[in-house]
Design a protein around this motif. Structure first.
Motif, PDB file in Angstrom:
ATOM      1  N   SER A 114       0.807  -1.223   0.000  1.00 48.77           N
ATOM      2  CA  SER A 114       0.000   0.000   0.000  1.00 48.77           C
ATOM      3  C   SER A 114       0.838   1.270   0.000  1.00 48.77           C
ATOM      4  O   SER A 114       0.388   2.312  -0.470  1.00 48.77           O
ATOM      5  N   VAL A 115       2.038   1.184   0.540  1.00 47.61           N
ATOM      6  CA  VAL A 115       2.932   2.344   0.555  1.00 47.61           C
ATOM      7  C   VAL A 115       3.686   2.454  -0.762  1.00 47.61           C
ATOM      8  O   VAL A 115       3.727   3.507  -1.407  1.00 47.61           O
ATOM      9  N   GLY A 116       4.266   1.345  -1.191  1.00 50.89           N
ATOM     10  CA  GLY A 116       5.081   1.350  -2.403  1.00 50.89           C
ATOM     11  C   GLY A 116       4.312   1.677  -3.669  1.00 50.89           C
ATOM     12  O   GLY A 116       4.896   2.147  -4.652  1.00 50.89           O
ATOM     13  N   ILE A 117       3.004   1.452  -3.662  1.00 49.40           N
ATOM     14  CA  ILE A 117       2.189   1.688  -4.855  1.00 49.40           C
ATOM     15  C   ILE A 117       1.776   3.148  -4.996  1.00 49.40           C
ATOM     16  O   ILE A 117       1.191   3.540  -6.019  1.00 49.40           O
ATOM     17  N   LYS A 118       2.115   3.984  -4.033  1.00 48.34           N
ATOM     18  CA  LYS A 118       1.657   5.375  -4.017  1.00 48.34           C
ATOM     19  C   LYS A 118       2.011   6.129  -5.299  1.00 48.34           C
ATOM     20  O   LYS A 118       1.162   6.818  -5.882  1.00 48.34           O
ATOM     21  N   SER A 119       3.248   6.009  -5.757  1.00 41.71           N
ATOM     22  CA  SER A 119       3.650   6.760  -6.952  1.00 41.71           C
ATOM     23  C   SER A 119       2.922   6.245  -8.189  1.00 41.71           C
ATOM     24  O   SER A 119       2.633   7.014  -9.116  1.00 41.71           O
ATOM     25  N   SER A 120       2.589   4.957  -8.217  1.00 42.05           N
ATOM     26  CA  SER A 120       1.840   4.401  -9.348  1.00 42.05           C
ATOM     27  C   SER A 120       0.409   4.930  -9.348  1.00 42.05           C
ATOM     28  O   SER A 120      -0.156   5.206 -10.415  1.00 42.05           O
ATOM     29  N   VAL A 121      -0.180   5.043  -8.156  1.00 43.39           N
ATOM     30  CA  VAL A 121      -1.517   5.627  -8.050  1.00 43.39           C
ATOM     31  C   VAL A 121      -1.496   7.058  -8.576  1.00 43.39           C
ATOM     32  O   VAL A 121      -2.372   7.470  -9.348  1.00 43.39           O
ATOM     33  N   GLN A 122      -0.486   7.815  -8.170  1.00 42.68           N
ATOM     34  CA  GLN A 122      -0.369   9.203  -8.630  1.00 42.68           C
ATOM     35  C   GLN A 122      -0.225   9.267 -10.147  1.00 42.68           C
ATOM     36  O   GLN A 122      -0.842  10.101 -10.812  1.00 42.68           O
ATOM     37  N   PRO A 182       3.228  -6.789   6.958  1.00 38.57           N
ATOM     38  CA  PRO A 182       3.254  -5.359   7.283  1.00 38.57           C
ATOM     39  C   PRO A 182       3.003  -4.446   6.081  1.00 38.57           C
ATOM     40  O   PRO A 182       2.613  -3.290   6.256  1.00 38.57           O
ATOM     41  N   ALA A 183       3.241  -4.955   4.863  1.00 42.00           N
ATOM     42  CA  ALA A 183       2.991  -4.144   3.670  1.00 42.00           C
ATOM     43  C   ALA A 183       1.503  -3.970   3.404  1.00 42.00           C
ATOM     44  O   ALA A 183       1.105  -3.112   2.615  1.00 42.00           O
ATOM     45  N   ASP A 184       0.685  -4.780   4.048  1.00 39.16           N
ATOM     46  CA  ASP A 184      -0.768  -4.706   3.915  1.00 39.16           C
ATOM     47  C   ASP A 184      -1.317  -3.890   5.084  1.00 39.16           C
ATOM     48  O   ASP A 184      -1.208  -4.304   6.234  1.00 39.16           O
ATOM     49  N   PRO A 185      -1.922  -2.727   4.826  1.00 40.15           N
ATOM     50  CA  PRO A 185      -2.416  -1.895   5.930  1.00 40.15           C
ATOM     51  C   PRO A 185      -3.498  -2.594   6.750  1.00 40.15           C
ATOM     52  O   PRO A 185      -3.668  -2.292   7.931  1.00 40.15           O
ATOM     53  N   ASN A 186      -4.214  -3.536   6.137  1.00 41.16           N
ATOM     54  CA  ASN A 186      -5.224  -4.270   6.894  1.00 41.16           C
ATOM     55  C   ASN A 186      -4.596  -5.087   8.008  1.00 41.16           C
ATOM     56  O   ASN A 186      -5.195  -5.271   9.071  1.00 41.16           O
ATOM     57  N   ALA A 187      -3.401  -5.597   7.757  1.00 43.87           N
ATOM     58  CA  ALA A 187      -2.721  -6.406   8.769  1.00 43.87           C
ATOM     59  C   ALA A 187      -2.508  -5.610  10.051  1.00 43.87           C
ATOM     60  O   ALA A 187      -2.654  -6.139  11.162  1.00 43.87           O
ATOM     61  N   ALA A 188      -2.181  -4.336   9.902  1.00 48.15           N
ATOM     62  CA  ALA A 188      -1.991  -3.483  11.073  1.00 48.15           C
ATOM     63  C   ALA A 188      -3.305  -3.279  11.821  1.00 48.15           C
ATOM     64  O   ALA A 188      -3.334  -3.250  13.060  1.00 48.15           O
ATOM     65  N   ALA A 205       3.341 -13.955  24.445  1.00 44.44           N
ATOM     66  CA  ALA A 205       4.739 -14.305  24.709  1.00 44.44           C
ATOM     67  C   ALA A 205       5.594 -14.322  23.453  1.00 44.44           C
ATOM     68  O   ALA A 205       6.831 -14.270  23.549  1.00 44.44           O
ATOM     69  N   TYR A 206       4.962 -14.398  22.299  1.00 42.85           N
ATOM     70  CA  TYR A 206       5.716 -14.462  21.041  1.00 42.85           C
ATOM     71  C   TYR A 206       4.828 -13.882  19.949  1.00 42.85           C
ATOM     72  O   TYR A 206       3.684 -14.301  19.784  1.00 42.85           O
ATOM     73  N   GLU A 207       5.352 -12.889  19.208  1.00 38.98           N
ATOM     74  CA  GLU A 207       4.581 -12.271  18.134  1.00 38.98           C
ATOM     75  C   GLU A 207       5.482 -11.967  16.955  1.00 38.98           C
ATOM     76  O   GLU A 207       6.510 -11.312  17.094  1.00 38.98           O
ATOM     77  N   GLN A 208       5.086 -12.467  15.786  1.00 36.72           N
ATOM     78  CA  GLN A 208       5.859 -12.267  14.567  1.00 36.72           C
ATOM     79  C   GLN A 208       4.906 -12.141  13.381  1.00 36.72           C
ATOM     80  O   GLN A 208       3.740 -12.535  13.457  1.00 36.72           O
ATOM     81  N   SER A 209       5.411 -11.624  12.273  1.00 30.14           N
ATOM     82  CA  SER A 209       4.648 -11.587  11.031  1.00 30.14           C
ATOM     83  C   SER A 209       4.827 -12.898  10.286  1.00 30.14           C
ATOM     84  O   SER A 209       5.941 -13.415  10.162  1.00 30.14           O
TER      85      SER A 209
END
Length: 367
Positions: A114-122, A182-188, A205-209
């Protein structure tokens, strides 16, 4: 479930799924592919459709055919130009450039990054193309956004895990969290919602992507088992069913079966719930999301006002306030499979209750 979801008639969903089956064949026939297909000539009344990946079965089996069918229903002379990024953000960037070169008028974009695609959207907007962010809110000047109430989904996941843990849901109980990419804003949003419910109630006790990949999730949970000790893990949060499949394999290998959540109501996830190796999933009716997106896209193509559909707003990671339509969801456990995914004809009883799961289906009152 929010008021918007309650207003969606089951009949509409049933019709939409029927359209899906007509468009893509019976469930299980679709092959995972990163190919691009088009039923259009360049320009004209052409709507581009870019989906992010095909590891999650929903995109090819449900989203694509539902969107295409609704666009055709609303605009008989409209055509759809489709491509799937197959999990590769660079490929999706190239696909946006291809859509621009072909002269599409509206682009439905489910961003892999979602971040990296910004310039393509523009770049697309600079060429006069209207961009509709689908399922994931891409950064940049998008015209509208259609998705689910994703933070609420995280809350549903967290509560489903606590409910399944029962007496083990206490501050000293250790759980593992495997989040999305993390590249998917929905995941956040899923993560944020889940933490709202879980923090202070259990010990994370343990959290990872897990990057939305079953193999990565399997590796992460295997590491968690080594770190924490198999018998000390009282529950596992998985952000979706795809990863839950890899996690279930790791848990089985360690000889444990703590409650495990998921999302997307994938067929293997529903079957794991029946078998007792997954406690819950989240059912998000695909038809309302796909159809609202198609309606907005056709309205943008024809110059009509879409604000009656986009009845709220959302803020993107780049700070843009975007007209939005957000849909609710439902937690699915063994107790309500019959009243959710079967009632809405997402799957048939025969698809769920194969020979391997026939006894479990009978015990759950499905057969």
């Amino acid at each position: 479930m929010n008021a918007m979801t309650r207003r969606i008639a089951v009949g509409t969903v049933a019709v939409s799924i029927a359209l899906t089956m007509a468009a893509c064949g019976k469930a299980g026939d679709d092959k995972k592919s990163d190919s691009s297909s088009s039923s259009s000539s360049a320009g004209g009344k052409t709507i581009g459709l870019l989906l992010p990946e095909n590891a999650t079965t929903r995109y090819e089996k449900f989203d694509k055919p539902l969107i295409e069918a609704k666009i055709k229903e609303l605009c008989s002379d409209c055509t759809v130009d489709y491509a799937n990024a197959a999990g590769d953000p660079q490929k999706q960037t190239q696909q946006v450039s291809s859509m621009i070169a072909k002269g599409v008028k509206v682009l439905i974009l489910d961003a892999q990054d979602s971040v990296g695609i910004k310039s393509s959207v523009q770049a697309a907007v600079d060429k006069g193309i209207k961009v509709v962010a689908y399922d994931r809110l891409a950064q940049g000047p998008v015209s509208a956004y259609v998705s689910y109430d994703n933070e609420k989904i995280g809350e549903l996941q967290g509560q489903a895990l606590l409910d399944a843990m029962g007496a083990d849901a206490k501050p000293t109980s250790k759980i593992v969290m495997i989040d999305g990419d993390p590249a998917d804003p929905n995941a956040a949003d899923f993560k944020k919602g889940a933490h709202k419910i879980l923090d202070g109630k259990v010990n994370i006790a343990y959290e990872q992507s897990g990057l939305w990949k079953d193999t990565v999730a399997n590796q992460k949970v295997t590491a968690a088992i080594t770190s924490l000790g198999a018998k000390n893990i009282k529950g596992v949060y998985s952000a979706n069913d795809g990863m839950a499949g890899g996690i279930a394999t790791a848990l089985k290998g360690a000889g444990i079966n703590p409650p495990l959540t998921g999302q997307d109501a994938e067929l293997p996830g529903i079957q794991r719930i029946l078998a007792g190796t997954q406690a819950a999933t989240i059912y998000k009716a695909y038809a309302p999301e796909a159809e609202a997106t198609a309606e907005i896209a056709v309205d943008l193509l024809t110059g009509k006002d879409f604000k009656s559909i986009a009845d709220t707003t959302a803020t993107s990671g780049s700070g843009q306030t975007v007209p939005a339509h957000l849909i609710g969801a439902t937690a699915v456990t063994k107790a309500n499979i019959k009243d959710t995914v079967i009632k809405d004809k997402l799957y048939t009883v025969d698809q769920i209750c194969t020979a391997e799961f026939a006894a479990a289906c009978k015990a759950a009152g499905i057969q």
